[in-house]
Structure formats: C-alpha cells, structure tokens
Design an enzyme around this catalytic site. Structure first.
Site, short mmCIF file in Angstrom:
data_model
loop_
_atom_site.label_atom_id
_atom_site.label_comp_id
_atom_site.label_asym_id
_atom_site.label_seq_id
_atom_site.Cartn_x
_atom_site.Cartn_y
_atom_site.Cartn_z
N ASP A 252 5.65 20.12 7.68
CA ASP A 252 6.57 21.25 7.56
C ASP A 252 7.80 20.93 6.71
O ASP A 252 8.29 21.77 5.96
CB ASP A 252 7.01 21.73 8.96
CG ASP A 252 7.64 20.61 9.76
OD1 ASP A 252 6.97 19.58 9.97
OD2 ASP A 252 8.81 20.74 10.16
N GLN A 253 8.29 19.69 6.79
CA GLN A 253 9.49 19.33 6.03
C GLN A 253 9.20 19.30 4.52
O GLN A 253 10.05 19.68 3.73
CB GLN A 253 10.02 17.96 6.47
CG GLN A 253 10.39 17.87 7.94
CD GLN A 253 11.58 18.76 8.29
OE1 GLN A 253 12.61 18.70 7.66
NE2 GLN A 253 11.40 19.61 9.28
N CYS B 228 -3.83 13.43 13.42
CA CYS B 228 -4.48 12.15 13.18
C CYS B 228 -4.25 11.30 14.41
O CYS B 228 -3.53 11.70 15.32
CB CYS B 228 -3.97 11.49 11.93
SG CYS B 228 -2.47 10.60 12.17
N LYS C 3 0.83 -1.21 0.00
CA LYS C 3 0.00 0.00 0.00
C LYS C 3 0.87 1.26 0.00
O LYS C 3 0.64 2.18 -0.79
CB LYS C 3 -0.90 -0.01 1.25
CG LYS C 3 -1.51 1.32 1.58
CD LYS C 3 -2.40 1.25 2.80
CE LYS C 3 -1.72 1.51 4.12
NZ LYS C 3 -1.39 2.93 4.39
N ARG D 111 -4.31 10.65 5.06
CA ARG D 111 -3.25 11.63 5.13
C ARG D 111 -2.32 11.59 3.91
O ARG D 111 -1.81 12.62 3.47
CB ARG D 111 -2.46 11.29 6.39
CG ARG D 111 -1.90 12.45 7.04
CD ARG D 111 -1.08 12.07 8.22
NE ARG D 111 -0.23 13.20 8.46
CZ ARG D 111 0.88 13.42 7.83
NH1 ARG D 111 1.32 12.56 6.96
NH2 ARG D 111 1.57 14.51 8.08
N ARG E 192 1.78 14.72 13.25
CA ARG E 192 2.17 14.48 11.86
C ARG E 192 2.10 15.71 10.97
O ARG E 192 1.31 15.78 10.03
CB ARG E 192 1.33 13.36 11.27
CG ARG E 192 1.50 12.06 11.99
CD ARG E 192 0.70 10.96 11.39
NE ARG E 192 1.44 10.19 10.43
CZ ARG E 192 0.97 9.08 9.85
NH1 ARG E 192 -0.21 8.66 10.13
NH2 ARG E 192 1.71 8.42 9.00
N PRO E 193 2.93 16.70 11.25
CA PRO E 193 2.92 17.90 10.40
C PRO E 193 3.56 17.61 9.03
O PRO E 193 4.13 16.54 8.82
CB PRO E 193 3.79 18.88 11.19
CG PRO E 193 4.67 18.02 12.03
CD PRO E 193 3.93 16.75 12.30
N ILE F 244 9.14 7.18 16.69
CA ILE F 244 8.73 7.90 15.46
C ILE F 244 7.49 8.75 15.70
O ILE F 244 7.44 9.92 15.32
CB ILE F 244 8.45 6.91 14.29
CG1 ILE F 244 9.63 5.94 14.11
CG2 ILE F 244 8.14 7.66 13.01
CD1 ILE F 244 10.91 6.55 13.61
N ASP G 50 5.49 0.74 12.07
CA ASP G 50 4.26 0.08 11.64
C ASP G 50 4.15 -1.37 12.11
O ASP G 50 3.13 -2.02 11.90
CB ASP G 50 4.14 0.13 10.10
CG ASP G 50 3.75 1.52 9.60
OD1 ASP G 50 3.42 2.38 10.44
OD2 ASP G 50 3.78 1.73 8.38
C1 UD1 Z 1 4.83 6.87 6.33
C2 UD1 Z 1 3.95 5.66 6.23
C3 UD1 Z 1 3.49 5.22 7.62
C4 UD1 Z 1 4.70 5.00 8.54
C5 UD1 Z 1 5.61 6.23 8.52
C6 UD1 Z 1 6.91 6.01 9.27
C7 UD1 Z 1 2.87 6.00 4.08
C8 UD1 Z 1 1.62 6.30 3.33
N1 UD1 Z 1 2.79 6.00 5.42
O1 UD1 Z 1 4.06 7.93 6.89
O2 UD1 Z 1 2.77 4.00 7.49
O3 UD1 Z 1 4.26 4.78 9.85
O4 UD1 Z 1 5.96 6.57 7.15
O5 UD1 Z 1 7.59 4.92 8.78
O6 UD1 Z 1 3.90 5.71 3.50
N2 UD1 Z 1 7.27 14.68 10.41
C9 UD1 Z 1 7.45 16.01 10.70
N3 UD1 Z 1 7.37 16.92 9.66
C10 UD1 Z 1 7.13 16.54 8.38
C11 UD1 Z 1 6.97 15.17 8.10
C12 UD1 Z 1 7.04 14.26 9.14
O7 UD1 Z 1 7.67 16.40 11.83
O8 UD1 Z 1 7.06 17.40 7.50
C13 UD1 Z 1 7.38 13.68 11.50
C14 UD1 Z 1 6.10 12.91 11.72
O9 UD1 Z 1 5.22 13.62 12.57
C15 UD1 Z 1 6.62 11.65 12.34
C16 UD1 Z 1 7.97 11.44 11.64
O10 UD1 Z 1 8.31 12.70 11.11
O11 UD1 Z 1 6.84 11.84 13.71
C17 UD1 Z 1 7.95 10.42 10.52
O12 UD1 Z 1 6.90 10.71 9.63
P1 UD1 Z 1 6.92 10.32 8.09
O13 UD1 Z 1 8.10 9.47 7.82
O14 UD1 Z 1 6.75 11.55 7.28
O15 UD1 Z 1 5.62 9.46 7.98
P2 UD1 Z 1 4.56 9.43 6.80
O16 UD1 Z 1 5.24 9.64 5.50
O17 UD1 Z 1 3.41 10.27 7.15
#
Ligand code: UD1
Length: 421
Positions: A124-125, A116, A22, A92, A121-122, A328, A306
């Site tokens: 910003d990056q 969520c 997925k 998301r 889960r922002p 995470i 996960d």
């Molecule tokens: C993806 C997966 C999810 C998995 C996660 C971590 C998909 C559709 N989902 O989610 O199943 O649990 O990776 O392996 O592929 N963060 C920030 N700022 C940002 C982006 C992320 O602070 O701009 C933080 C998040 O809040 C979190 C961490 O970084 O604490 C990791 O998030 P991220 O790797 O981005 O997860 P997703 O891509 O949402």
C-alpha cells in the site's frame, strides 16, 4: 528437492569471502529499466532470486546474461510493462520493477505479490506514493494496474506511514524521471537503499539524503547506463558471524562493510563474542560461555529482522533467559517449532519469543518456510549433536551463495543430498 545434511560438532575456523548483497542487487537490476544501453553489474551473487529477477527483465524484453558474478543487461524500450504472477509469486521483490516501469513508460501492470510466509507484506505504501505523484491505480484480477494520465509522473512529498525498504526503493526509482522534486519522508535508511541511490546518481539522477529518513530527488529527463560493483551482503556476513559464535569458532569474513553490521556486532559482544573489524573484513571468535542477550528488531540502524532467526538460535545455547522481539513482521517465528524439535526451549507468543538456554541441541530433520529461518536451522545443525537434515534447501538457495562450500572451507561437515520426498 535437495536437502542439506550436516554432522554437528565442528568448530568453525578460517577465512571466507562474503558475496554481493542480494537485497541491493535486486532493486539495482530493476534500475536497468530506466536507461537504454549496456549496463554492467559486478559482484552479483549467484542466487535463485537473482535468476528470478533476470528472468523477469528478459520477460520484459531486456537482454540479460550472468557469468562469474557479472550481470550484463542491455536496456531497451520494453513492449508490455507487465510483471506476471508466475514470476512475482516466486519472489516478492519482483514488485520493484513497478517504480522504474511507471517512471519510464507512464504505465505498468504488476501481479500483486499476495501474502507470504513471513506475514501479509502489503504494498500500500508503494501505491500511495505513486498516486501522490499523479498515477492512477486500479486493482483487478490479482494485478495492480498503474497508469499516469499525463504520461509523466510529477514530483511530490510522500510521507511513509512506516519506513519500508521496498517502498522507498520503488518510489526513489520512480522519482528520478519525474517532473520536479520528490521528497520521501520517513524513508527506510537501510544500506541497500543508499546503494541504490549511489547507482541512480551514477546513471545521472539527482538523489540526496539516502541513508537518512528524508530523501530528496530532483527529476531529470534521461538516464545513462551504468557499470557498478554491488556492496557486500550484510545478512550473509551476519549469518556466518553467528555460525562462528555458535560453534565457539574463530572466523575471518572478508569483503565486509563493518559499518553495516554495528547493531549485530553490539549484540554479539553483549553475548560474550569477540567481534573485531580487521582491514577489509571482520573477525569473530568465541572463547567463553554465551551470555543470554535480548534483542528487538527495528528498521536500520536497529537490529535487522533478517538476523532475528539466527540470533535466536544462538541464544538457545546461552546461559539464562533472553527475550527476542520481532517488530517488523507479524509472523516471523517459523524457526521456533523446528528449533524446539532439536531440543531448544523457546516459547513464542505473538511477536515475543522467550528463550531458555540449553546445554546442547540434538540433530533432527527440520524444515522452514522462509530463507532466514532456514539459515538458522543450518547454524543449529552445525552445533547439534549428530546429524541434522534441513529440508527444502530451495529457501537457502534464494539467499546464500555456495553455503555448503563456504561452511566446508571453515571445517564444517556439510553436504547437499538428494531429498527423499
Ligand atoms: C526488505 C528486504 C527483506 C527485509 C525487509 C525489512 C528486500 C528484497 N527484502 O523487504 O529481506 O526483511 O526489507 O528489513 O530488500 N509494509 C506495509 N506496506 C507497504 C510496505 C511494507 O505495511 O507498502 C510493511 C511490511 O508488511 C513489513 C514492514 O512494512 O511489516 C517492512 O517491510 P519492507 O521494509 O517494505 O520490507 P521489504 O522491502 O518487503
């Protein structure tokens, strides 16, 4: 809404195939926004999240169809590059259209995903990276509006504060059509990121280094449509590996990329479970007692967040005390109170859960508010004494294709029943 009803006690045995991933399919479907023409995506799992993504692509004006694991998308020029709240709130990962839209059209309007169940889960990056590439970002009325004043993004060096999977995917998909070179530093190394790079390269992009923490992308003028079969879902496979271990079963999971499962395999072996790579799959069996084993989640190739809920559930049955640490996400222990209602002994404080093994669990009505937590409750139901009913099956349908059929094929007593509320 339907529930899943399980009568616990069966030892899982036999063989089942693992579906397409997925989390690889979602960003890859978004990549169809990058090129006109007929795209074919194979081995796509029939899941609610995939349905939400094809709905979003249709909303943007692309023609999509889904039959027998094959998604066909006719890429074309979209009207409004707009992802509405109604769809983004359901999933998301809808935010993954942002990079391709901005790359192709120099603008996009995407609803902010908001909080969520498993944490803030922002994004910003993602946004900081697009800004570095020349985009102007405005947040208004719950939407993020991105405009590239010069029409085309320019390559840039982006250093992520933390490795983010979605952020890496979004920026990689944006950079393929940018002017010049983009370097992503501290990039996520997940297999799904590598898989997206493979697809982008098949489309004519120049992406190097995916799977390491530095990815270099040279922008090109145009991309071609693609025909691609998606890799196996390592989290689905991992969940069935845990189910086999929990029930002291003996299960062969076919169509698995074992290399993607190393961290989990190592922890399962530490816990006394036999895990063997066999041909195109993996065999998991347990004959003796489970040993208490601590685990800490980390970005790939570390132990996947996960799999945290499912592994914690397994540790409920181990002899002794294990400590599970979630690094995470800040709020990913929703399964703890539910497992405790089934007789587990888990104490969660902040990001650390201490699990004291118990002799058995007892069936109960349980409910979780996220996908993997729900999966851990299904596995708990397989080993619990009596009947377990997992409510809000909606979450399971987001990520597990035909879960009752697959578990039934392995000997479980499990069915989908209409919910009473
Ligand atoms: C993806 C997966 C999810 C998995 C996660 C971590 C998909 C559709 N989902 O989610 O199943 O649990 O990776 O392996 O592929 N963060 C920030 N700022 C940002 C982006 C992320 O602070 O701009 C933080 C998040 O809040 C979190 C961490 O970084 O604490 C990791 O998030 P991220 O790797 O981005 O997860 P997703 O891509 O949402």
């Amino acid at each position: 809404m339907d529930n899943i009803r399980i009568v616990g006690g069966a030892r899982l045995a036999g063989s089942i195939p693992i579906s397409g991933a997925k989390n690889a399919a979602l960003p890859i479907l978004c990549a169809s926004l990058l090129a006109d023409g007929d795209h074919v995506f194979r081995n796509v799992p029939d899941l609610r999240d995939i349905g939400t993504m094809t709905k979003l692509l249709s909303h943007l004006g692309l023609e999509t169809s889904f039959e027998d694991g094959v998604v066909r998308v006719r890429g074309c020029t979209v009207g409004d590059a707009d992802a509405p709240y109604e769809l983004v709130k359901q999933m998301r990962a809808s935010v993954l259209v942002l990079g391709p839209l901005v790359a192709r059209y120099g603008k996009a309007r995407v609803s902010l995903p908001g909080g969520c169940a498993i944490g803030a889960r922002p994004i910003d990056q993602h946004l900081r990276g697009l800004e570095a590439m020349g985009a102007k970002i405005e947040l208004a009325h719950g939407y993020v509006n991105v405009v590239v004043p010069k029409g085309q993004l320019r390559g840039a060096e982006v250093v992520f504060d933390i490795p983010t999977v979605g952020g890496t995917e979004n920026l990689m998909s944006a950079a393929v059509l940018a002017r010049g070179r983009t370097t992503l530093v501290n990039a996520a190394r997940e297999p799904e990121v590598e898989e997206l790079a493979r697809v982008l390269n098949k489309m004519g992009a120049s992406v190097e280094g995916a799977g390491t923490d530095v990815i270099v992308i040279e922008g090109v003028d145009q991309l071609e449509p693609v025909d691609h079969a998606i890799i196996a879902d390592r989290i689905e496979a991992g969940t069935y590996m845990v189910a086999a271990a929990a029930t002291a079963g003996d299960v062969f999971l076919d169509h698995v990329t074992f290399d993607h499962l190393e961290a989990l395999a190592a922890k399962l072996r530490e816990a006394g479970v036999e895990v063997e790579r066999e041909g195109s799959g993996v065999r998991v069996a347990r004959r003796g007692e489970l040993r208490a084993t601590s685990a800490t989640t980390a970005p790939h190739p570390g132990f996947p967040t996960d799999m945290q809920a499912q592994f914690m559930m397994l540790m409920c049955l181990a002899r002794g005390r294990s400590v599970i640490t979630e690094t995470i996400f800040e709020n990913r222990f929703m399964h703890v109170p539910e497992l405790n209602r089934m007789g587990a002994r888990i104490e969660a404080r902040g990001r650390v859960a201490t699990v004291e093994g118990v002799d058995s669990l007892s069936g109960a009505e349980v409910m979780a508010t996220d996908l993997r937590a729900s999966a851990s409750l299904v596995v708990a139901g397989l080993v619990a004494k009596g009947v377990t009913e997992v409510l809000r099956v909606y979450h399971i349908d987001r990520g597990y294709e035909h879960i009752e059929d697959k578990l039934r094929a392995l000997g479980a007593t499990i069915e989908r029943v209409p919910g009473r509320i």
